[in-house]
Enzyme design. Structure first.
Site, mmCIF file in Angstrom:
data_model
loop_
_atom_site.group_PDB
_atom_site.id
_atom_site.type_symbol
_atom_site.label_atom_id
_atom_site.label_comp_id
_atom_site.label_asym_id
_atom_site.label_seq_id
_atom_site.Cartn_x
_atom_site.Cartn_y
_atom_site.Cartn_z
ATOM 1 N N LYS A 13 0.831 -1.216 0.000
ATOM 2 C CA LYS A 13 0.000 0.000 0.000
ATOM 3 C C LYS A 13 0.857 1.253 0.000
ATOM 4 O O LYS A 13 0.579 2.208 -0.708
ATOM 5 C CB LYS A 13 -0.903 0.051 1.242
ATOM 6 N N ARG A 88 -9.135 1.204 9.138
ATOM 7 C CA ARG A 88 -8.588 -0.126 9.388
ATOM 8 C C ARG A 88 -9.556 -0.987 10.180
ATOM 9 O O ARG A 88 -9.217 -2.101 10.551
ATOM 10 C CB ARG A 88 -7.295 0.029 10.172
ATOM 11 N N ARG A 127 11.613 -6.366 4.342
ATOM 12 C CA ARG A 127 11.364 -4.943 4.121
ATOM 13 C C ARG A 127 12.367 -4.067 4.872
ATOM 14 O O ARG A 127 12.699 -4.325 6.031
ATOM 15 C CB ARG A 127 9.949 -4.643 4.597
ATOM 16 N N ARG A 160 11.795 -1.959 10.341
ATOM 17 C CA ARG A 160 10.836 -1.406 11.301
ATOM 18 C C ARG A 160 10.682 -2.357 12.474
ATOM 19 O O ARG A 160 10.657 -3.574 12.283
ATOM 20 C CB ARG A 160 9.473 -1.239 10.612
ATOM 21 N N ARG A 171 0.278 -8.700 13.689
ATOM 22 C CA ARG A 171 -0.328 -7.721 12.770
ATOM 23 C C ARG A 171 -1.244 -8.419 11.766
ATOM 24 O O ARG A 171 -2.288 -7.891 11.410
ATOM 25 C CB ARG A 171 0.764 -6.927 12.046
HETATM 26 P P1 AMP Z 1 1.381 0.571 8.774
HETATM 27 O O1 AMP Z 1 2.575 1.405 8.509
HETATM 28 O O2 AMP Z 1 0.186 0.963 7.950
HETATM 29 O O3 AMP Z 1 1.668 -0.907 8.688
HETATM 30 O O4 AMP Z 1 0.955 0.867 10.308
HETATM 31 C C1 AMP Z 1 1.827 0.599 11.373
HETATM 32 C C2 AMP Z 1 1.082 0.569 12.691
HETATM 33 O O5 AMP Z 1 0.451 1.834 12.942
HETATM 34 C C3 AMP Z 1 -0.058 -0.447 12.776
HETATM 35 O O6 AMP Z 1 0.396 -1.748 13.082
HETATM 36 C C4 AMP Z 1 -0.895 0.159 13.895
HETATM 37 O O7 AMP Z 1 -0.303 -0.052 15.170
HETATM 38 C C5 AMP Z 1 -0.796 1.639 13.608
HETATM 39 N N1 AMP Z 1 -1.887 2.083 12.685
HETATM 40 C C6 AMP Z 1 -1.757 2.447 11.386
HETATM 41 N N2 AMP Z 1 -2.933 2.784 10.860
HETATM 42 C C7 AMP Z 1 -3.850 2.637 11.860
HETATM 43 C C8 AMP Z 1 -5.268 2.823 11.946
HETATM 44 N N3 AMP Z 1 -6.012 3.234 10.921
HETATM 45 N N4 AMP Z 1 -5.862 2.561 13.146
HETATM 46 C C9 AMP Z 1 -5.147 2.174 14.204
HETATM 47 N N5 AMP Z 1 -3.814 1.963 14.185
HETATM 48 C C10 AMP Z 1 -3.169 2.194 13.033
#
Ligand code: AMP
Length: 214
Positions: A13, A88, A127, A160, A171
């Site tokens: 994404k 989400r 990654r 990360r 996750r």
């Molecule tokens: P990502 O970079 O999109 O994989 O997001 C990393 C982390 O940020 C996720 O595992 C969540 O802990 C938090 N996060 C990202 N987007 C959301 C969301 N819409 N709602 C809640 N937590 C989020």
């Protein structure tokens, strides 16, 4: 044009969202990036979000919903926005609909990016992310020109914290329980479409372009 891009962690994404947003000159709002920036700056929000993120859990809805509303009505979002990683869960999707209606905005496309669990695990575990600008690389599929250095800004590449094996499975579970139900939430709407994200990066990008142009 206003787009929601959603799918499991590691589906691409971030990389594809950035390219699409650039192509349509709309802003790319990646919730994970916004939260990581808040954590790095140690803001009140960042301090509250960190423990959830480190554990691979979702940050509470009240924290993320407020963050999105102020961004989608900002001046730089006038031409449109691409939401990556928001909504989400169904509560966030409902809140998004309400805030769009409140500001007389609407979504043009909701695109679901799909890939098998095996592909996601391979992608997530290789990654690498730039600690300075957040740009993504992959050890095997899109390695940087100089090992450990970002091609874009020269920053240091890191894994990360939540891409470590033990957090990845958490996750993926959170995704299956909380985010996958968005398929039912949006699935019957005309603006919904699904893209196979298991192909190479260029092929996936072409499918995404077709999805949002069509
Ligand atoms: P990502 O970079 O999109 O994989 O997001 C990393 C982390 O940020 C996720 O595992 C969540 O802990 C938090 N996060 C990202 N987007 C959301 C969301 N819409 N709602 C809640 N937590 C989020």
């Amino acid at each position: 044009m206003n787009i929601v891009l959603f799918g499991p962690p590691g589906v691409g994404k971030g990389t594809q969202g950035l390219k699409l947003a650039e192509a349509f000159k709309i802003i790319h709002l990646a919730m994970g990036d916004l939260l990581r920036a808040a954590v790095a700056e140690k803001t009140t929000l960042g301090l509250k979000a960190k423990a959830f993120m480190d554990a691979g859990k979702l940050v509470t809805d009240d924290l993320v919903i407020g963050l999105i509303e102020e961004r989608i009505i900002a001046d730089d979002a006038k031409k449109g926005f691409l939401l990556d990683g928001f909504p989400r869960n169904v509560a966030q999707a409902t809140a998004l609909n309400e805030m769009l209606a409140k500001h007389s905005l609407k979504l043009d496309h909701v695109v679901f990016m799909d890939a098998s669990k095996e592909a996601l695990l391979t992608r997530l575990s290789g990654r690498l992310t730039c600690s300075a600008c957040g740009f993504g690389f992959h050890r095997h599929y899109s390695p940087p020109k100089i090992e450990g250095r970002c091609d874009k800004c020269g920053g240091t590449l890191v894994q990360r914290a939540d891409d470590k094996e033990e957090v990845i499975s958490q996750r993926l579970e959170v995704y299956a329980e909380q985010t996958a139900p968005l398929l039912d939430f949006y699935g019957n709407e005309d603006m919904f479409c699904k893209v196979n994200a298991e192909a190479g990066m260029d092929e996936v990008y072409t499918s995404l372009l077709e999805a949002v142009k069509g």
